[in-house]
Design an enzyme around this catalytic site. Structure first.
Site, PDB file in Angstrom:
ATOM      1  N   VAL A 169       0.916  -1.248  -0.055  1.00 44.44           N
ATOM      2  CA  VAL A 169      -0.036   0.021   0.253  1.00 44.44           C
ATOM      3  C   VAL A 169       0.924   1.234  -0.217  1.00 44.44           C
ATOM      4  CG1 VAL A 169      -1.586   1.051   0.909  1.00 44.44           C
ATOM      5  CG2 VAL A 169      -1.645  -0.827   1.307  1.00 44.44           C
ATOM      6  N   ALA A 195       4.640   3.992   2.967  1.00 43.31           N
ATOM      7  CA  ALA A 195       3.815   2.896   2.014  1.00 43.31           C
ATOM      8  C   ALA A 195       4.116   1.565   2.943  1.00 43.31           C
ATOM      9  CB  ALA A 195       4.994   2.492   1.283  1.00 43.31           C
ATOM     10  N   LYS A 196       3.808   0.548   3.079  1.00 41.62           N
ATOM     11  CA  LYS A 196       4.155  -0.526   3.820  1.00 41.62           C
ATOM     12  C   LYS A 196       3.412  -1.988   2.947  1.00 41.62           C
ATOM     13  CE  LYS A 196       4.606  -1.598   7.709  1.00 41.62           C
ATOM     14  NZ  LYS A 196       5.580  -0.041   8.543  1.00 41.62           N
ATOM     15  N   GLY A 197       4.000  -3.144   2.550  1.00 44.81           N
ATOM     16  CA  GLY A 197       4.053  -4.275   2.743  1.00 44.81           C
ATOM     17  C   GLY A 197       4.398  -5.281   3.277  1.00 44.81           C
ATOM     18  N   ASP A 253      10.685  -4.491   8.774  1.00 49.52           N
ATOM     19  CA  ASP A 253       9.765  -5.043   9.717  1.00 49.52           C
ATOM     20  C   ASP A 253      10.055  -6.094  10.054  1.00 49.52           C
ATOM     21  OD1 ASP A 253       7.791  -2.948   9.825  1.00 49.52           O
ATOM     22  OD2 ASP A 253       6.594  -4.288  10.191  1.00 49.52           O
TER      23      ASP A 253
END
Ligand code: GLU
Length: 409
Positions: free
Chosen positions: A56, A101-103, A142
């Site tokens: 995202v 953002a992050k995945g 992360d």
């Protein structure tokens, strides 16, 4: 409440106080892009397994988007969206030239061999490589992803786009990583703890810490607080916990974790549950594990005067209200744990400039960024009589909002 709802709740609360208007509020809350991809791999035994992957990209008004990649069985679209928006606000609080953002991949990485994990990482990159890049969206570590995973990301992306170390941060030192990145999130917590303890008039030496989570953030935090003369009175990880009101022997605890892989069973204290760590008699509670662990009930039981959010979104909005009523000072994730992405930014800068900084420079610059962010947030909190979390959002929304308007819609 999902992480997206939690992040959205805090964002809306601050946006209303700032009176940004409904249209801008909707614009800032809506992600730039959300993707859900198939991540299919062949296991070592020849079986085919399909996992869901997400990326995202929340906001890019202040620069390329930045955010970690997590591997966890509970990862889903809503969680990744919430975490992506937290990255937008976090990079704005620290004034890094990034968006958020992050995945994630919905997988239990402990069930995969190293080779399977490598195939999973490379397949994920195959599916998103067109959407990411050093000037577009930069990945980082992360939950359950480490320097080796970051090295695979770099290698796989580079197969499509040519040598590109700056597409991902948190890489191994031997492969364009930055000195100080591994401990950066915890070091940021340490700098904030020093600022806060000075502001509230508590001496750092002898300050009692309870640390929930003993991964990258929690373990380095225990070491650094101990180095500052703090007492680590309780710690826990996924297997269990241990407490000692006189302070745990931190070097011996590390030795135990090295041998057994967990804090559980450490002889230098009494065994306890992770709930007991949250409710430990201490001055500072550091939730440094999963999101949502501190709900209203857990918040009622917390005995700390200060909650330092090492994890992302560890406290629910209901818990936040309990803390506000009880006068417990909460230092929000988007300020407290921003040291990680700050040193990720330094790594990206070094990669783009083809040079390396020594550790002293990294830590000095990190200190400057964290101190400036804390001072700005504390000043808003004092002048507008707002909790630190709302103040951090006010600062971040102001910066992102201005950039958005200046660029033009
Ligand atoms: N995962 C970290 C965070 O949530 C840092 C991500 C990065 O370095 O890009 O802030």
């Amino acid at each position: 409440m999902t992480s997206a709802e939690v992040a959205n709740h805090y964002f809306r609360k601050a946006a209303r106080i700032m009176d940004v208007g409904e249209r801008i509020e909707t614009l800032l809350a809506t992600p730039v892009r959300e993707v859900k991809v198939q991540v299919s791999i062949e296991l070592d035994n020849g079986e085919i397994r399909t996992f869901q992957g997400f990326r995202v990209q929340h906001d890019n008004s202040r620069g390329p988007m930045k955010g970690g990649l997590r591997f966890h069985p509970q990862v889903d679209q809503a969680e990744v969206l919430g975490l992506a928006s937290l990255m937008t606000w976090k990079t704005a609080v620290t004034n890094l030239p990034y968006g958020g953002a992050k995945g994630g991949v919905q997988v239990d990485p402990t069930q995969l061999s190293l080779k399977e994990l490598e195939r999973l990482t490379r397949k994920y990159v195959d599916q998103v490589h067109d959407l990411i890049g050093p000037t577009q969206d930069i990945l980082g570590p992360d939950m359950n992803t480490n320097p080796q995973v970051m090295a695979w990301v770099m290698d796989q992306y580079s197969k499509y786009h040519g040598h590109s170390p700056a597409v991902v941060t948190g890489k191994p030192l031997e492969l364009y990583g930055s000195k100080g990145r591994e401990a950066a999130t915890a070091r940021g917590l340490q700098f904030i703890a020093r600022e806060i303890s000075r502001d509230v008039g508590l001496a750092l030496a002898g300050l009692r810490f309870a640390i929930h989570g003993f991964g990258n953030v929690g373990s380095h935090a225990a070491r650094l607080f101990h180095e500052d003369g703090g007492l680590i009175v309780a710690v826990s990880d996924v297997h269990g916990g241990v407490q000692n009101p006189r302070g745990l022997d931190v070097p011996a605890l590390f030795e135990h974790v090295r041998k057994t892989g967990s804090v559980r069973g450490f002889g230098g204290g009494a065994a306890c549950s992770s709930e007991e760590v949250l409710a430990a008699d201490c001055d500072v509670l550091v939730p440094a594990a999963l999101g949502g662990v501190v709900d209203a009930r857990a918040a009622q039981a917390v005995r700390a005067k200060i909650v330092l959010e090492g994890a992302n979104a560890p406290c629910t909005p209901e818990a936040d209200e309990v803390f506000e009523k009880r006068g417990v000072l909460v230092v929000p994730d988007i300020l407290a744990n921003a040291g990680g992405v700050t040193v990720s930014y330094f790594e990206w800068v070094q990669n783009l400039q083809h040079l390396t900084w020594d550790e002293e420079r990294v830590n000095t610059e990190l200190h400057r960024v964290m101190r400036e962010a804390y001072e700005k947030v504390a000043q808003i909190s004092r002048s507008r009589k707002l909790p630190l979390r709302t103040s951090a959002y006010v600062l971040a929304i102001g910066r992102v909002g201005k950039a958005t308007v200046l660029r033009g819609i």
